[in-house]
Scaffold this active site. Structure first.
Site, short mmCIF file in Angstrom:
data_model
loop_
_atom_site.label_atom_id
_atom_site.label_comp_id
_atom_site.label_asym_id
_atom_site.label_seq_id
_atom_site.Cartn_x
_atom_site.Cartn_y
_atom_site.Cartn_z
CG ASP A 184 -8.38 1.75 5.62
OD1 ASP A 184 -7.16 1.63 5.84
OD2 ASP A 184 -8.94 1.32 4.59
CG HIS A 211 -7.78 -0.70 0.05
ND1 HIS A 211 -9.10 -0.83 0.45
CD2 HIS A 211 -7.14 -0.12 1.09
CE1 HIS A 211 -9.23 -0.37 1.69
NE2 HIS A 211 -8.06 0.09 2.09
CG HIS A 257 -4.85 4.05 2.39
ND1 HIS A 257 -5.92 4.77 2.88
CD2 HIS A 257 -5.21 2.75 2.44
CE1 HIS A 257 -6.89 3.93 3.21
NE2 HIS A 257 -6.49 2.70 2.95
CD GLU A 270 -3.09 -0.81 2.25
OE1 GLU A 270 -3.05 0.20 2.99
OE2 GLU A 270 -3.97 -1.68 2.34
#
Length: 137
Positions: free
Chosen positions: A87, A76, A74, A20
């Site tokens: 998260d 996935h 961010h 990630e």
């Protein structure tokens, strides 16, 4: 958000895969003006962790420029860009339901397929709501 800045975020996500990626998005009056890449200190495909000192320096640069922290992003790499429980927990201030960064949104970039999938979220405590993402040329 401009297509150029959005493409920068997607490029960051694809370059870091299968780990990630993460970073900060600076805004002025609600409009995205810059993207600040951060290193995923967790070095993980399942979660992101920003190094606290790096995050502090990036936030300081955003503040010094007279900008606001508009979003944290961010990726996935193996699931849809929907906030996981991890998260949601990261968006909280400690064990409370208070947001760690009040007024900040969360952009998640899904890169599990060749098709880009970006979704913007408001996360306050356990209240998770998708927010519209406007992309300009």
């Amino acid at each position: 958000m401009s297509r150029q800045l959005l493409d920068d975020i997607v490029e960051h996500a694809r370059a870091e895969a299968p780990k990630e990626c993460c970073g900060l998005i600076a805004t002025r009056d609600g409009e995205v003006v810059s993207v600040h890449r951060a290193r995923n200190a967790a070095n993980s495909a399942l979660k992101y962790v920003m190094d606290p000192m790096e995050q502090y320096k990036l936030q300081e640069a955003i503040d010094d420029a007279g900008l606001d922290l508009g979003a944290i992003y961010h990726s996935h790499t193996r699931s849809d860009p929907v906030p996981s429980q991890t998260d949601i927990n990261l968006a909280r201030l400690g064990d409370s339901d208070q947001p760690a960064f009040p007024g900040t949104l969360y952009l998640i970039v899904g890169v599990k397929s060749d098709e880009d999938d970006l979704r913007l979220w408001s996360i306050v405590g356990n209240d998770v709501q998708q927010v519209g993402l406007l992309v300009t040329e």
